[in-house]
Scaffold this active site. Structure first.
Site, short mmCIF file in Angstrom:
data_model
loop_
_atom_site.label_atom_id
_atom_site.label_comp_id
_atom_site.label_asym_id
_atom_site.label_seq_id
_atom_site.Cartn_x
_atom_site.Cartn_y
_atom_site.Cartn_z
N LYS A 1 -33.65 78.86 -50.25
CA LYS A 1 -31.95 78.32 -49.88
C LYS A 1 -32.72 78.16 -48.97
CE LYS A 1 -28.66 82.07 -49.11
NZ LYS A 1 -27.23 80.26 -49.87
N CYS B 1 -22.18 72.69 -47.04
CA CYS B 1 -22.60 74.34 -47.26
C CYS B 1 -20.98 73.71 -47.13
CB CYS B 1 -22.89 74.85 -45.73
SG CYS B 1 -22.23 76.65 -46.39
N GLY C 1 -25.09 69.55 -59.88
CA GLY C 1 -23.79 69.98 -60.22
C GLY C 1 -22.99 70.19 -61.22
N THR D 1 -26.43 77.08 -60.78
CA THR D 1 -25.62 78.08 -61.41
C THR D 1 -26.37 78.78 -63.12
OG1 THR D 1 -23.91 77.35 -60.33
CG2 THR D 1 -23.02 78.15 -62.49
C1 SIN Z 1 -24.12 79.89 -48.16
O1 SIN Z 1 -24.78 80.94 -48.69
O2 SIN Z 1 -22.90 80.79 -48.27
C2 SIN Z 1 -24.18 78.71 -49.54
C3 SIN Z 1 -24.44 77.49 -48.72
C4 SIN Z 1 -24.31 75.85 -49.61
O3 SIN Z 1 -23.13 76.28 -49.81
O4 SIN Z 1 -24.96 75.18 -49.37
#
Ligand code: SIN
Length: 306
Positions: free
Chosen positions: A47, A131, A244, A267
Site C-alpha cells: 500500500k 489516487c 483493473g 480486488t
Molecule cells: C486510498 O488509500 O484511499 C486509496 C489509494 C489509491 O487509490 O491510490
C-alpha cells in the site's frame, strides 16, 4: 531456450510469472506479502507510503458495488521512517520482487520517500500519482504532465532502482500522460488506478463513504483499464503493467494481448482468495500451450491492429 513460459522481465525486474499483487490490498506486513508470494504471485506491491504518518479517512472507507468495490481509505500509512525497518525485514522474508508504492505532496517528497524505500531494500518503487480523492497528491499530480514530469525526474535522480508510474484512468487523454511519464524516465507504467465513483444510500439519502467520493475497482472497470493499456501500447515504448478488474486467466491474457508485460491483481484477491494467482497462472500456461506459443513474450501486444 527459456524453460519457463510465464517468466517476464520488465523495468529490470525478473518475474517468474506475470501476476503481481496490486497496491492497497494487503497493506504493508512482510508476512502477509510473503503469503501472497507463496500463493503464486510473481511480485508484490505495498500500500502507498508517504513521508509522514497519515491516519486516513474515518469509516466507512469501502463499499461494495454491483461489479466491484468503491474505496476511499485516504492513504492511511505509517510514514516511511517507521516503515523502513519493515522494508529491511521484508527483504529477508520475500522470495519475489518487492515493490514499494510511494506518494508525496511535492516532487521533493516523492523523491525523499522513494530514496528511503530504495535504500531500505525495495527492489523498485511504484509512484502513486493516481489516487483519485486525496487532495494535493495522487491524481492531482498524475493528471498534470508538467508536475508528473518533475516528480519522475526528481525520483529518478534520487534512486537507481526501477521507477514504475501508476497512471490514473480519470484523464482526458491517458496516452499524453503516459508519453510524459515515459519521456521523464519511467521504467514501467501501471495502467490503471481506480475510476472515480460514488455510492449513495437511499435510506439515509446520503453518500455512503465518509469521504463522499472514492475509486471503483473490480470487474466493472476492466474494459476501461484494457482500453487504457491498448491505447498506451500503441504509442509508448515503456513496458506496461495492466491493472483493473483482472479476475480470471482470460482477463490476464486479454491485458497481455492488449500490450501489458505483466498484470496486477487486487480486488479479485479481496473477493476470492490468494489461490487466484495460481489459478490465473495455470490458465495462462494452458492458453499458451493450446495456442502453441513458447512464452508470454510472444503475445504481448498481439491484439494491436497495426
Ligand atoms: C486510498 O488509500 O484511499 C486509496 C489509494 C489509491 O487509490 O491510490
Amino acid at each position: 531456450m527459456n524453460s519457463n513460459p510465464l517468466s517476464t522481465r520488465l523495468a529490470g525486474l525478473e518475474l517468474r510469472n506475470p501476476t503481481a499483487l496490486a497496491s492497497g490490498i494487503l497493506g504493508y506486513s512482510p508476512e502477509s506479502l510473503q503469503r501472497i508470494a507463496e500463493a503464486g504471485a510473481g511480485a508484490v506491491v505495498t500500500k502507498s507510503v508517504g513521508l509522514t504518518p497519515r491516519v486516513g479517512y474515518p469509516n466507512p472507507t469501502v463499499v461494495q458495488a454491483n461489479c466491484g468495490i468503491i474505496n476511499a481509505m485516504g492513504l492511511p500509512n505509517p510514514g516511511i521512517a517507521e516503515y523502513a525497518s519493515e522494508i529491511r525485514y521484508a527483504k529477508t522474508v520475500l522470495t519475489v520482487p518487492f515493490i514499494v508504492s510511494v506518494y508525496g505532496y511535492s516532487a521533493e517528497e516523492y523523491a525523499a520517500v522513494a530514496k528511503a524505500a530504495a535504500t531500505a531494500g525495495a527492489d523498485a518503487v511504484e509512484l502513486n500519482v493516481s489516487c483519485p480523492h486525496v487532495k494535493e497528491t495522487g491524481s492531482e499530480i498524475g493528471q498534470n504532465p508538467k508536475l508528473l514530469t518533475q516528480v519522475i525526474r526528481q525520483v529518478k535522480a534520487a534512486t537507481s532502482k526501477p521507477v514504475i508510474v501508476k497512471l490514473s484512468p480519470n484523464v482526458t487523454d491517458i496516452v499524453e500522460i503516459a508519453q510524459a511519464a515515459s519521456a521523464a524516465g519511467a521504467d514501467a507504467l501501471t495502467a490503471v488506478n481506480t475510476v472515480r465513483a460514488i455510492a449513495i444510500d437511499a435510506e439515509t439519502a446520503l453518500p455512503i463513504l465518509s469521504n463522499t467520493r472514492g475509486g471503483l475497482s473490480g470487474p466493472a472497470v476492466k474494459p476501461i483499464a484494457l482500453r487504457c493499456v491498448y491505447d498506451i501500447y500503441e504509442k509508448v515504448k515503456t513496458p506496461i503493467i495492466g491493472c483493473g478488474g483482472i479476475t480470471t486467466w482470460k482477463d490476464a491474457v486479454e491485458f497481455i494481448l492488449a500490450g501489458a508485460s505483466a498484470v496486477q491483481i487486487g480486488t479479485a484477491l479481496a473477493q476470492k482468495n490468494p489461490a487466484v494467482f495460481q489459478t490465473i497462472n495455470r490458465g495462462i500456461t494452458a492458453y499458451l500451450k493450446k495456442k502453441k506459443y513458447r512464452s508470454i513474450k510472444e503475445i504481448v501486444g498481439k491484439a494491436q491492429r497495426n
